[in-house]
Design a protein around this motif. Structure first.
Motif, PDB file in Angstrom:
ATOM      1  N   ILE A 132     -20.769  -1.069  41.689  1.00 42.71           N
ATOM      2  CA  ILE A 132     -21.968  -1.748  42.158  1.00 42.71           C
ATOM      3  C   ILE A 132     -22.666  -1.232  43.131  1.00 42.71           C
ATOM      4  CG2 ILE A 132     -22.241  -4.029  43.532  1.00 42.71           C
ATOM      5  CD1 ILE A 132     -20.128  -5.362  41.935  1.00 42.71           C
ATOM      6  N   LEU A 133     -22.028  -0.523  44.135  1.00 41.09           N
ATOM      7  CA  LEU A 133     -23.056   0.455  45.345  1.00 41.09           C
ATOM      8  C   LEU A 133     -23.977   1.280  44.513  1.00 41.09           C
ATOM      9  CD1 LEU A 133     -23.293   0.700  48.112  1.00 41.09           C
ATOM     10  CD2 LEU A 133     -21.446   2.438  48.384  1.00 41.09           C
ATOM     11  N   SER A 134     -23.311   1.985  43.604  1.00 38.04           N
ATOM     12  CA  SER A 134     -24.200   2.935  43.181  1.00 38.04           C
ATOM     13  C   SER A 134     -25.462   2.290  42.229  1.00 38.04           C
ATOM     14  CB  SER A 134     -23.443   3.828  42.086  1.00 38.04           C
ATOM     15  OG  SER A 134     -22.510   4.498  42.672  1.00 38.04           O
ATOM     16  N   LEU A 135     -25.278   1.068  41.693  1.00 36.04           N
ATOM     17  CA  LEU A 135     -26.196   0.515  41.050  1.00 36.04           C
ATOM     18  C   LEU A 135     -27.297  -0.044  42.138  1.00 36.04           C
ATOM     19  CD1 LEU A 135     -27.467  -0.998  38.502  1.00 36.04           C
ATOM     20  CD2 LEU A 135     -26.112  -3.182  39.051  1.00 36.04           C
ATOM     21  N   GLN A 136     -26.782  -0.419  43.043  1.00 38.14           N
ATOM     22  CA  GLN A 136     -27.730  -0.898  44.100  1.00 38.14           C
ATOM     23  C   GLN A 136     -28.494   0.129  44.786  1.00 38.14           C
ATOM     24  OE1 GLN A 136     -24.665  -2.935  46.581  1.00 38.14           O
ATOM     25  NE2 GLN A 136     -25.226  -5.012  45.985  1.00 38.14           N
ATOM     26  N   ARG A 153     -19.340 -11.248  42.551  1.00 41.19           N
ATOM     27  CA  ARG A 153     -20.118 -10.313  42.165  1.00 41.19           C
ATOM     28  C   ARG A 153     -21.824 -10.470  41.823  1.00 41.19           C
ATOM     29  NH1 ARG A 153     -15.581  -8.061  37.964  1.00 41.19           N
ATOM     30  NH2 ARG A 153     -14.237  -7.054  39.274  1.00 41.19           N
ATOM     31  N   GLU A 154     -21.830 -12.040  41.405  1.00 38.01           N
ATOM     32  CA  GLU A 154     -23.428 -12.391  41.437  1.00 38.01           C
ATOM     33  C   GLU A 154     -24.161 -12.448  42.568  1.00 38.01           C
ATOM     34  OE1 GLU A 154     -23.215 -16.178  39.339  1.00 38.01           O
ATOM     35  OE2 GLU A 154     -22.956 -15.331  37.410  1.00 38.01           O
ATOM     36  N   LYS A 155     -23.456 -12.384  43.650  1.00 37.42           N
ATOM     37  CA  LYS A 155     -24.243 -12.104  45.068  1.00 37.42           C
ATOM     38  C   LYS A 155     -24.922 -10.606  44.976  1.00 37.42           C
ATOM     39  CE  LYS A 155     -20.990 -15.386  47.143  1.00 37.42           C
ATOM     40  NZ  LYS A 155     -19.841 -15.448  48.343  1.00 37.42           N
ATOM     41  N   GLU A 156     -24.288 -10.007  44.345  1.00 35.33           N
ATOM     42  CA  GLU A 156     -24.787  -8.343  44.609  1.00 35.33           C
ATOM     43  C   GLU A 156     -25.590  -7.940  43.481  1.00 35.33           C
ATOM     44  OE1 GLU A 156     -21.697  -5.948  47.201  1.00 35.33           O
ATOM     45  OE2 GLU A 156     -20.550  -7.153  45.696  1.00 35.33           O
ATOM     46  N   VAL A 157     -25.146  -8.659  42.271  1.00 35.94           N
ATOM     47  CA  VAL A 157     -25.869  -7.974  40.815  1.00 35.94           C
ATOM     48  C   VAL A 157     -26.053  -9.112  40.131  1.00 35.94           C
ATOM     49  CG1 VAL A 157     -24.925  -5.721  41.038  1.00 35.94           C
ATOM     50  CG2 VAL A 157     -23.809  -7.436  39.886  1.00 35.94           C
ATOM     51  N   SER A 158     -26.846  -9.016  38.972  1.00 30.45           N
ATOM     52  CA  SER A 158     -27.096  -9.908  37.916  1.00 30.45           C
ATOM     53  C   SER A 158     -26.560  -9.499  36.602  1.00 30.45           C
ATOM     54  CB  SER A 158     -28.622  -9.928  37.547  1.00 30.45           C
ATOM     55  OG  SER A 158     -28.915 -10.892  36.651  1.00 30.45           O
ATOM     56  N   PHE A 159     -25.944 -10.255  36.027  1.00 30.63           N
ATOM     57  CA  PHE A 159     -25.131 -10.051  34.705  1.00 30.63           C
ATOM     58  C   PHE A 159     -25.915 -10.692  33.443  1.00 30.63           C
ATOM     59  CE2 PHE A 159     -21.792  -9.908  37.690  1.00 30.63           C
ATOM     60  CZ  PHE A 159     -21.069  -8.717  37.449  1.00 30.63           C
ATOM     61  N   THR A 160     -25.834  -9.936  32.467  1.00 28.41           N
ATOM     62  CA  THR A 160     -26.170 -10.297  31.107  1.00 28.41           C
ATOM     63  C   THR A 160     -25.042 -11.258  30.349  1.00 28.41           C
ATOM     64  OG1 THR A 160     -24.726  -8.704  29.841  1.00 28.41           O
ATOM     65  CG2 THR A 160     -26.871  -8.106  30.669  1.00 28.41           C
ATOM     66  N   ARG A 273     -29.417  -4.558  38.331  1.00 30.00           N
ATOM     67  CA  ARG A 273     -29.743  -4.973  39.633  1.00 30.00           C
ATOM     68  C   ARG A 273     -30.511  -6.367  39.611  1.00 30.00           C
ATOM     69  NH1 ARG A 273     -30.489   0.768  39.816  1.00 30.00           N
ATOM     70  NH2 ARG A 273     -32.275   0.344  38.697  1.00 30.00           N
ATOM     71  N   LYS A 274     -30.434  -7.165  40.576  1.00 28.28           N
ATOM     72  CA  LYS A 274     -30.721  -8.523  40.576  1.00 28.28           C
ATOM     73  C   LYS A 274     -32.437  -8.467  40.416  1.00 28.28           C
ATOM     74  CE  LYS A 274     -27.994 -11.210  43.688  1.00 28.28           C
ATOM     75  NZ  LYS A 274     -27.978 -12.404  42.492  1.00 28.28           N
ATOM     76  N   ASP A 275     -33.142  -7.401  40.835  1.00 23.58           N
ATOM     77  CA  ASP A 275     -34.668  -7.555  40.455  1.00 23.58           C
ATOM     78  C   ASP A 275     -35.208  -6.813  39.228  1.00 23.58           C
ATOM     79  OD1 ASP A 275     -33.997  -4.962  41.334  1.00 23.58           O
ATOM     80  OD2 ASP A 275     -35.593  -4.968  42.976  1.00 23.58           O
ATOM     81  N   ASP A 276     -34.057  -6.410  38.667  1.00 24.53           N
ATOM     82  CA  ASP A 276     -34.501  -5.636  37.263  1.00 24.53           C
ATOM     83  C   ASP A 276     -34.422  -6.600  36.056  1.00 24.53           C
ATOM     84  OD1 ASP A 276     -35.103  -3.637  35.601  1.00 24.53           O
ATOM     85  OD2 ASP A 276     -33.658  -2.279  36.348  1.00 24.53           O
ATOM     86  N   THR A 277     -35.133  -7.462  36.250  1.00 28.91           N
ATOM     87  CA  THR A 277     -35.221  -8.639  35.223  1.00 28.91           C
ATOM     88  C   THR A 277     -35.677  -8.063  33.726  1.00 28.91           C
ATOM     89  OG1 THR A 277     -37.369  -9.218  35.656  1.00 28.91           O
ATOM     90  CG2 THR A 277     -35.629 -10.355  36.627  1.00 28.91           C
ATOM     91  N   ALA A 278     -36.674  -7.119  33.701  1.00 26.56           N
ATOM     92  CA  ALA A 278     -37.140  -6.625  32.466  1.00 26.56           C
ATOM     93  C   ALA A 278     -35.907  -5.699  31.736  1.00 26.56           C
ATOM     94  CB  ALA A 278     -38.222  -5.497  32.723  1.00 26.56           C
ATOM     95  N   LEU A 279     -35.076  -4.959  32.259  1.00 30.87           N
ATOM     96  CA  LEU A 279     -33.992  -4.214  31.782  1.00 30.87           C
ATOM     97  C   LEU A 279     -32.943  -5.192  31.333  1.00 30.87           C
ATOM     98  CD1 LEU A 279     -32.701  -1.732  31.237  1.00 30.87           C
ATOM     99  CD2 LEU A 279     -31.626  -1.682  33.246  1.00 30.87           C
ATOM    100  N   LYS A 280     -32.619  -6.279  32.102  1.00 29.17           N
ATOM    101  CA  LYS A 280     -31.829  -7.226  31.480  1.00 29.17           C
ATOM    102  C   LYS A 280     -32.292  -7.882  30.440  1.00 29.17           C
ATOM    103  CE  LYS A 280     -29.478 -11.788  32.971  1.00 29.17           C
ATOM    104  NZ  LYS A 280     -29.451 -12.801  34.227  1.00 29.17           N
ATOM    105  N   ASP A 281     -33.555  -8.387  30.388  1.00 30.90           N
ATOM    106  CA  ASP A 281     -33.875  -9.155  29.012  1.00 30.90           C
ATOM    107  C   ASP A 281     -34.116  -8.005  27.789  1.00 30.90           C
ATOM    108  OD1 ASP A 281     -34.703 -11.297  30.441  1.00 30.90           O
ATOM    109  OD2 ASP A 281     -36.591 -10.694  30.723  1.00 30.90           O
ATOM    110  N   THR A 282     -34.086  -6.773  28.201  1.00 31.05           N
ATOM    111  CA  THR A 282     -33.903  -5.674  27.043  1.00 31.05           C
ATOM    112  C   THR A 282     -32.581  -5.520  26.665  1.00 31.05           C
ATOM    113  OG1 THR A 282     -35.906  -4.468  28.094  1.00 31.05           O
ATOM    114  CG2 THR A 282     -34.548  -3.303  26.434  1.00 31.05           C
TER     115      THR A 282
END
Length: 310
Positions: A132-136, A153-160, A273-282
């Motif tokens: 998670i640290l490396s992702l952030q 974990r949802e406090k730190e990252v976003s999940f599919t 990452r929480k702000d990477d909504t485009a990648l999450k959608d992809t």
């Protein structure tokens, strides 16, 4: 994103300082007021242009960091059949550093999702606690490592949405007294262990009277503790347990009767990452194209080809 914001604030402060300096100069000499106003306006225009250039450069830098069409995926490469390290190049492997390769269910899923997005995949081998640290820190773009979506974990990252759903079991010695257990409470008084910072460690306390062994740093370390007699059982998910037992005939799997098992989420999801909504959608689009049946087949294939020492 933090770098872009910081750069923007610095440029804005520089521009403001320039304008304030120009205004003070104008108050000191009325004869040069017109010239000073012109200089201040030019400074403001130059600062604004510079800010735009810096913002564009920062955006370009972020794109470069993301790999310019490369999906950087972090995983342990030490948790078969989800992921493991091998020195043998195969149909499903992806290169790591040196002569090593990554293989496993997670590697196949990462490759499929990258291909669907028109990207190349790069597997990055990391310790579990550093994922998670490396992702952030933008060292990777996603975590595909058998990770469960939890509130903490949802406090730190976003999940599919989940990409696999399993079953929680306990691995024991085949000839031991717990081999016939059908209820987690049958392990009351037993010494049970899980892997550090995983759901398979936290659920152990659902067993009344259990001796909760301090968590192992890695899953293979927990299996070694079981075989040495240091613990009576290791909590696992079924695909991992299947691989362990296939490689170690002295061990067996305890599966629990309905309503007698652990109360926990047994699904695993992809973290971004929480702000990477485009990648999450992809990634979500890519997952939607892989049916549940195919996911199960991919897992079965990973179990069959995992090395005996994983």
């Amino acid at each position: 994103m933090r770098k872009q914001m910081a750069a923007g604030r610095m440029i804005a402060l520089t521009a403001a300082a320039a304008m304030c300096a120009a205004a003070l100069a104008g108050c000191g000499s009325s004869g040069s007021k017109g010239a000073v106003d012109t200089t201040a306006a030019a400074a403001g225009t130059e600062a604004a242009a510079s800010a735009g250039t810096e913002a564009a450069a920062a955006a370009t830098a972020d794109q470069a960091a993301a790999g310019n069409g490369v999906l950087r995926v972090g995983m342990e490469c030490n948790y078969a059949p989800f992921n493991w390290t091998t020195t043998t190049k195969g149909e499903f492997t992806q290169p790591l550093s040196g002569s090593d390769y990554a293989d496993g269910y997670d590697v196949v899923i990462a490759s499929r999702l990258a291909e669907a997005a028109g990207m190349q995949v790069q597997i990055v081998k990391l310790d579990w606690d550093n994922l998670i640290l490396s992702l952030q820190n933008n060292q990777i773009d996603a975590i595909i490592a058998g990770m469960t979506d939890t509130p903490d974990r949802e406090k730190e990252v976003s999940f599919t949405s989940p990409y696999y759903t399993s079953e929680e079991v306990v691995i024991v010695k085949k000839d031991g007294k717990f081999a016939s257990a059908k209820d987690i409470q049958d392990f009351s008084g037993a010494t049970v262990q899980g892997q550090m910072n995983t759901i398979y460690d936290t659920v152990i306390d659902q067993i009344k009277g259990v001796k909760h062994q301090p968590a192992a740093e890695t899953f293979p370390a927990a299996i070694q503790a079981l075989q040495s007699g240091a613990v009576d059982g290791v909590v696992s998910e079924l695909p991992v347990a299947n691989g362990v037992v296939a490689a170690n005939p002295d061990l067996s799997i305890v599966r629990f009767d309905a309503g007698k098992g652990f109360d926990a989420d047994t699904s695993v999801s992809i973290a971004v990452r929480k702000d990477d909504t485009a990648l999450k959608d992809t990634l979500e689009k890519g997952l939607a194209a892989i049916s549940t049946d195919e996911r199960n087949q991919l897992m079965e294939a990973a179990v069959e080809r995992q090395p005996a020492n994983n």
